[in-house]
Write an enzyme that holds these catalytic residues in place. Structure first.
Site, PDB file in Angstrom:
ATOM      1  N   CYS A 133     -79.070 -28.849  54.343  1.00  0.00           N
ATOM      2  CA  CYS A 133     -78.646 -30.196  53.927  1.00  0.00           C
ATOM      3  C   CYS A 133     -77.245 -30.549  54.398  1.00  0.00           C
ATOM      4  O   CYS A 133     -76.858 -31.719  54.383  1.00  0.00           O
ATOM      5  CB  CYS A 133     -78.700 -30.320  52.409  1.00  0.00           C
ATOM      6  SG  CYS A 133     -80.354 -30.164  51.760  1.00  0.00           S
ATOM      7  N   HIS A 155     -74.258 -36.124  49.909  1.00  0.00           N
ATOM      8  CA  HIS A 155     -75.646 -35.721  50.144  1.00  0.00           C
ATOM      9  C   HIS A 155     -76.472 -36.103  48.923  1.00  0.00           C
ATOM     10  O   HIS A 155     -76.015 -35.960  47.789  1.00  0.00           O
ATOM     11  CB  HIS A 155     -75.702 -34.209  50.396  1.00  0.00           C
ATOM     12  CG  HIS A 155     -77.098 -33.671  50.413  1.00  0.00           C
ATOM     13  ND1 HIS A 155     -78.086 -34.232  51.176  1.00  0.00           N
ATOM     14  CD2 HIS A 155     -77.674 -32.636  49.739  1.00  0.00           C
ATOM     15  CE1 HIS A 155     -79.214 -33.567  50.990  1.00  0.00           C
ATOM     16  NE2 HIS A 155     -78.988 -32.597  50.119  1.00  0.00           N
ATOM     17  N   ASN A 176     -84.654 -36.507  48.609  1.00  0.00           N
ATOM     18  CA  ASN A 176     -83.763 -35.623  49.358  1.00  0.00           C
ATOM     19  C   ASN A 176     -84.356 -35.388  50.748  1.00  0.00           C
ATOM     20  O   ASN A 176     -85.320 -34.651  50.888  1.00  0.00           O
ATOM     21  CB  ASN A 176     -83.585 -34.299  48.598  1.00  0.00           C
ATOM     22  CG  ASN A 176     -82.629 -33.343  49.308  1.00  0.00           C
ATOM     23  OD1 ASN A 176     -82.247 -33.567  50.453  1.00  0.00           O
ATOM     24  ND2 ASN A 176     -82.266 -32.274  48.623  1.00  0.00           N
TER      25      ASN A 176
HETATM   26  N1  ACO Z   1     -92.038 -32.838  35.946  1.00  0.00           N
HETATM   27  C1  ACO Z   1     -92.014 -32.499  34.645  1.00  0.00           C
HETATM   28  N2  ACO Z   1     -91.401 -31.387  34.195  1.00  0.00           N
HETATM   29  C2  ACO Z   1     -90.786 -30.617  35.095  1.00  0.00           C
HETATM   30  C3  ACO Z   1     -90.777 -30.900  36.472  1.00  0.00           C
HETATM   31  C4  ACO Z   1     -91.442 -32.074  36.889  1.00  0.00           C
HETATM   32  N3  ACO Z   1     -91.482 -32.451  38.186  1.00  0.00           N
HETATM   33  N4  ACO Z   1     -90.076 -29.934  37.104  1.00  0.00           N
HETATM   34  C5  ACO Z   1     -89.660 -29.071  36.184  1.00  0.00           C
HETATM   35  N5  ACO Z   1     -90.090 -29.459  34.959  1.00  0.00           N
HETATM   36  C6  ACO Z   1     -89.874 -28.816  33.673  1.00  0.00           C
HETATM   37  C7  ACO Z   1     -89.649 -27.332  33.810  1.00  0.00           C
HETATM   38  O1  ACO Z   1     -90.865 -26.634  33.844  1.00  0.00           O
HETATM   39  C8  ACO Z   1     -88.855 -27.048  32.553  1.00  0.00           C
HETATM   40  O2  ACO Z   1     -89.760 -26.975  31.462  1.00  0.00           O
HETATM   41  P1  ACO Z   1     -89.547 -25.869  30.303  1.00  0.00           P
HETATM   42  O3  ACO Z   1     -88.221 -26.229  29.683  1.00  0.00           O
HETATM   43  O4  ACO Z   1     -90.736 -26.090  29.438  1.00  0.00           O
HETATM   44  O5  ACO Z   1     -89.524 -24.551  31.005  1.00  0.00           O
HETATM   45  C9  ACO Z   1     -88.019 -28.287  32.365  1.00  0.00           C
HETATM   46  O6  ACO Z   1     -88.670 -29.336  33.110  1.00  0.00           O
HETATM   47  C10 ACO Z   1     -86.606 -28.155  32.878  1.00  0.00           C
HETATM   48  O7  ACO Z   1     -86.637 -27.569  34.189  1.00  0.00           O
HETATM   49  P2  ACO Z   1     -85.321 -27.316  35.018  1.00  0.00           P
HETATM   50  O8  ACO Z   1     -85.650 -26.631  36.302  1.00  0.00           O
HETATM   51  O9  ACO Z   1     -84.318 -26.695  34.119  1.00  0.00           O
HETATM   52  O10 ACO Z   1     -84.900 -28.821  35.332  1.00  0.00           O
HETATM   53  P3  ACO Z   1     -83.534 -29.348  35.865  1.00  0.00           P
HETATM   54  O11 ACO Z   1     -82.970 -30.319  34.940  1.00  0.00           O
HETATM   55  O12 ACO Z   1     -82.636 -28.230  36.343  1.00  0.00           O
HETATM   56  O13 ACO Z   1     -83.989 -30.185  37.137  1.00  0.00           O
HETATM   57  C11 ACO Z   1     -83.989 -30.007  39.546  1.00  0.00           C
HETATM   58  C12 ACO Z   1     -84.615 -29.533  38.236  1.00  0.00           C
HETATM   59  C13 ACO Z   1     -84.224 -31.490  39.656  1.00  0.00           C
HETATM   60  C14 ACO Z   1     -84.639 -29.273  40.693  1.00  0.00           C
HETATM   61  C15 ACO Z   1     -82.459 -29.727  39.498  1.00  0.00           C
HETATM   62  O14 ACO Z   1     -82.227 -28.415  39.099  1.00  0.00           O
HETATM   63  C16 ACO Z   1     -81.754 -29.947  40.833  1.00  0.00           C
HETATM   64  O15 ACO Z   1     -81.661 -31.055  41.319  1.00  0.00           O
HETATM   65  N6  ACO Z   1     -81.174 -28.870  41.416  1.00  0.00           N
HETATM   66  C17 ACO Z   1     -80.314 -28.979  42.606  1.00  0.00           C
HETATM   67  C18 ACO Z   1     -81.041 -29.303  43.860  1.00  0.00           C
HETATM   68  C19 ACO Z   1     -80.069 -29.237  45.023  1.00  0.00           C
HETATM   69  O16 ACO Z   1     -78.906 -29.588  44.942  1.00  0.00           O
HETATM   70  N7  ACO Z   1     -80.489 -28.745  46.177  1.00  0.00           N
HETATM   71  C20 ACO Z   1     -79.561 -28.551  47.255  1.00  0.00           C
HETATM   72  C21 ACO Z   1     -79.948 -29.161  48.481  1.00  0.00           C
HETATM   73  S1  ACO Z   1     -81.529 -28.654  49.038  1.00  0.00           S
HETATM   74  C22 ACO Z   1     -81.382 -28.072  50.674  1.00  0.00           C
HETATM   75  O17 ACO Z   1     -80.400 -27.623  51.130  1.00  0.00           O
HETATM   76  C23 ACO Z   1     -82.624 -28.016  51.522  1.00  0.00           C
END
Ligand code: ACO
Length: 334
Positions: free
Chosen positions: A118, A260, A290
Site C-alpha cells: 500500500c 492511504h 482499499n
Molecule cells: N462483518 C461483520 N462482522 C465482522 C466482519 C464483517 N465483515 N469482519 C469481522 N467481523 C467481526 C469479527 O468476527 C469480530 O467478531 P467477534 O467479536 O464475535 O469475534 C468483530 O467483528 C470484531 O472484529 P475485529 O477484527 O476486531 O474488527 P476491527 O474493528 O478490528 O475491524 C478491520 C477489522 C476493518 C480489518 C480493521 O482491523 C482494519 O481496518 N485494520 C487495518 C487494515 C490496514 O490498515 N491495512 C493496511 C493496508 S493493507 C495492505 O498493505 C495491502
C-alpha cells in the site's frame, strides 16, 4: 550527465482509472455473514470497484497513464522510465511495467515494478524524484495500480469487505517554474512485521504451488486486522511529523492531506492526533475501498481535477502497508 541544474522534480500531470463494475455492501451481504452497517461503521466503505476478468494491472494502468500523459502534455515516446508500484502484477515475469510499456508504446523507456504494497506510491515518488534530481532521467511515468479482488479471500469476512481495484498515475519531470515540487519524502520498512499482511503463495515459498495450497487459500491475502490497525496509526503519525519537520513546515502550512485509504477510522485517528481539520483530508474510501497502492494517486488525481489542489498548495501524502512499509511525501503543487 553534464552540468544539469535540476534541483527539484515536479508532478507534471495526474490520471486515474477505476473499473466500471460496482460491488456494494448489499452485494457482500449476499456473499458472507456481514452487514452494510458493520462495514460502514468499522471501515467507512460503502462500495468498491471490481476489474473485469480480462482486465489485469497493466490494463488499469494504461487508462490512468493515458490520462496523466495527456494532462502533462507528454508523449509516450518522451518517457525515459516507467515504474509500476503494485503487489498484483499481471504476471510474476515480466513486470507489469513492461506490459504497460508495450500497451502504451513508450519505446524509449526502461521499465520495472516496485512492490511496497500500500505504500507503493510514496516509494515510487521518492524513486522518481531521485532519478529526476540526479539528472539520470528526464521524464518518469509512475503508476500505482492493484487488482486486489484477485487476491481476495471471498470467504473471509474480516478482509473481503475491504478491497477494491484501481490505478493512479503521475508524470514526474524537472521543475521549470521555480516550484519546489517534491519537497521531501521519507520511506521506512520493518520486515519483522511481514506476517501481518501476507500473500504466502505465488512466490518461491510455495513452489510449485499445489492444489492443496490453493485449497487452503495460500495464494490469497491474509491480514491480522487489529494489530495492523494499531501499528498503522503510530507509523502514519511518525512519517508525517518527520517529513514536516525536515521540510521546515507545520501542519498549518498543509493545504491538502491525502492518506492511504485503508480504514476511515485510521484516517480520523491520524487527523485527530495531528490536530488536522478533516476539511483538509481527502476521502475516497467510501466509494473505492482499499485499492492498495492506487489509493493515494487516485485521490490525488480526483482532487486536482475537482480543483481542490491549486498551484502553490502544499500536499502531504502518507501511507502504510504490507512489508511492513510506510512513508510520507510532501509536494508543493506545480
Ligand atoms: N462483518 C461483520 N462482522 C465482522 C466482519 C464483517 N465483515 N469482519 C469481522 N467481523 C467481526 C469479527 O468476527 C469480530 O467478531 P467477534 O467479536 O464475535 O469475534 C468483530 O467483528 C470484531 O472484529 P475485529 O477484527 O476486531 O474488527 P476491527 O474493528 O478490528 O475491524 C478491520 C477489522 C476493518 C480489518 C480493521 O482491523 C482494519 O481496518 N485494520 C487495518 C487494515 C490496514 O490498515 N491495512 C493496511 C493496508 S493493507 C495492505 O498493505 C495491502
Amino acid at each position: 550527465m553534464g552540468n544539469h541544474t535540476v534541483t527539484h522534480s515536479v508532478i507534471l500531470g495526474t490520471g486515474s482509472y477505476v473499473p466500471e463494475r460496482v460491488l456494494s455492501n448489499a452485494d457482500l451481504e449476499k456473499m458472507v455473514d456481514t452487514s452494510d452497517q458493520w462495514i460502514r461503521e468499522r471501515t467507512g466503505i460503502s462500495e468498491r470497484r471490481v476489474a473485469r476478468a480480462d482486465e489485469a494491472t497493466s490494463h488499469l494502468s494504461l487508462h490512468a497513464a493515458n490520462h496523466a500523459l495527456e494532462a502533462a502534455g507528454v508523449e509516450p515516446g518522451e518517457i525515459d522510465l516507467i515504474i509500476v508500484t503494485t503487489l498484483t502484477p499481471d504476471t510474476m515475469c515480466p513486470a507489469a511495467a513492461c506490459w504497460l510499456q508495450s500497451h502504451i508504446g513508450a519505446h524509449r523507456a526502461a521499465a520495472f515494478d516496485l512492490n511496497a504494497a500500500c505504500t507503493g506510491f510514496v516509494y515510487g515518488l521518492q524513486a522518481a524524484d531521485a532519478y529526476i534530481r540526479s539528472g539520470m532521467m528526464k521524464k518518469v511515468l509512475l503508476v500505482s495500480a492493484d487488482v486486489m479482488t484477485r487476491m481476495t479471500n471471498w470467504e473471509d469476512r474480516g478482509t473481503c469487505v475491504l478491497w477494491g481495484d484501481g490505478a493512479g498515475a503521475v508524470v514526474v519531470g524537472a521543475s521549470e517554474n521555480g516550484r519546489r515540487g517534491v519537497v521531501d519524502s521519507r520511506v521506512y520498512s520493518d520486515g519483522n512485521g511481514g506476517e501481518l499482511i501476507l500473500v504466502p503463495g505465488g512466490g518461491s515459498r510455495f513452489a510449485p504451488i499445489t492444489a492443496d495450497d490453493v485449497h487452503n487459500k495460500e495464494h490469497l491475502l491474509q491480514m491480522k486486522g487489529q494489530e495492523t490497525f494499531k501499528t498503522a496509526v503510530r507509523y502514519f503519525l511518525g512519517a508525517c511529523k518527520e517529513t514536516l519537520e525536515r521540510s521546515g513546515l507545520t501542519l498549518d502550512d498543509i493545504d491538502v492531506f491525502i492518506p492511504h485509504q485503508a480504514n476511515l477510522r485510521i484516517i480520523e485517528a491520524v487527523a485527530k492526533r495531528l490536530e488536522l481539520s478533516m476539511d483538509k483530508v481527502v476521502i475516497t474510501i467510501n466509494k473505492y475501498g482499499n485499492m492498495s497502492a492506487a489509493t493515494i494517486p487516485v485521490a490525488l488525481d480526483e482532487s486536482v481535477r475537482e480543483g481542490k489542489i491549486r498551484s502553490g498548495d502544499n500536499v502531504l501524502m502518507a501511507a502504510f502497508g504490507g512489508g511492513l512499509t510506510w512513508g510520507a511525501a510532501l509536494v508543493e503543487w506545480n
